[in-house]
Design a protein around this motif. Structure first.
Motif, short mmCIF file in Angstrom:
data_model
loop_
_atom_site.label_atom_id
_atom_site.label_comp_id
_atom_site.label_asym_id
_atom_site.label_seq_id
_atom_site.Cartn_x
_atom_site.Cartn_y
_atom_site.Cartn_z
N ASN A 32 -27.26 89.67 41.36
CA ASN A 32 -27.43 90.04 42.63
C ASN A 32 -26.90 89.03 43.90
OD1 ASN A 32 -28.96 92.25 41.75
ND2 ASN A 32 -31.11 91.26 41.74
N LYS A 35 -23.45 89.87 44.20
CA LYS A 35 -23.11 91.37 44.83
C LYS A 35 -23.28 91.05 46.19
CE LYS A 35 -24.77 94.23 41.14
NZ LYS A 35 -25.89 95.14 40.68
N LEU A 36 -24.25 90.33 46.61
CA LEU A 36 -24.39 89.94 48.23
C LEU A 36 -23.38 88.95 48.64
CD1 LEU A 36 -26.16 89.86 50.49
CD2 LEU A 36 -27.38 87.83 49.54
N SER A 38 -20.25 89.19 47.65
CA SER A 38 -18.96 90.15 47.89
C SER A 38 -19.30 90.91 48.89
CB SER A 38 -19.03 90.95 46.58
OG SER A 38 -18.02 91.92 46.70
N ILE A 39 -20.37 91.68 49.37
CA ILE A 39 -20.69 92.58 50.42
C ILE A 39 -20.77 91.62 51.71
CG2 ILE A 39 -22.42 93.80 51.63
CD1 ILE A 39 -23.48 94.78 48.65
N LEU A 40 -21.18 90.50 51.73
CA LEU A 40 -20.95 89.79 52.86
C LEU A 40 -19.52 89.15 53.22
CD1 LEU A 40 -24.14 87.34 52.68
CD2 LEU A 40 -23.71 89.19 54.36
N ASP A 41 -18.72 89.00 52.04
CA ASP A 41 -17.27 88.67 52.40
C ASP A 41 -16.51 89.85 52.90
OD1 ASP A 41 -14.95 86.83 52.04
OD2 ASP A 41 -14.32 88.14 50.57
N THR A 42 -16.95 91.13 52.41
CA THR A 42 -16.07 92.35 53.09
C THR A 42 -16.52 92.56 54.37
OG1 THR A 42 -16.52 93.27 50.68
CG2 THR A 42 -16.01 94.88 52.61
N MET A 43 -17.85 92.33 54.65
CA MET A 43 -18.13 92.65 55.97
C MET A 43 -17.75 91.73 56.85
SD MET A 43 -22.35 93.52 55.66
CE MET A 43 -22.62 93.59 57.53
#
Length: 89
Positions: A32, A35-36, A38-43
């Motif tokens: 998890n 995943k978090l 990765s999402i924060l990096d994308t944002m």
């Protein structure tokens, strides 16, 4: 012939059910967190237009509140100076 002894680093030791459960929870937590991240990096690398528009609107409102606050403080100071001037005469 002697049997080669198993390397304890290659074969996992026997775990109690509680230890196995804790390890599984840590594994889920680690997944998890990946995943978090990765999402924060994308944002962080590709801010959405919606976020940018929201920040611009917030900046405008904050600027307006700051201007109104300065005007209010100036008005209070001016009223006090007028009152002090009237008392001096």
């Amino acid at each position: 012939m002697d049997q080669p002894q198993a390397n304890p680093l290659l074969s996992p030791p026997e775990l109690s059910p509680m230890e196995q459960e804790v390890l599984e929870e840590y594994e889920r937590l680690a997944e998890n967190m990946k995943k978090l991240a990765s999402i924060l990096d994308t944002m962080a690398n590709q801010p959405t237009t919606e976020i940018l528009d929201g920040l611009r609107e917030l900046e405008r409102k904050t600027s307006l509140v700051f201007t109104l606050l300065k005007a209010s403080v100036y008005s209070i100071v001016l009223q006090q100076e007028i009152a002090w001037g009237d008392q001096g005469h």
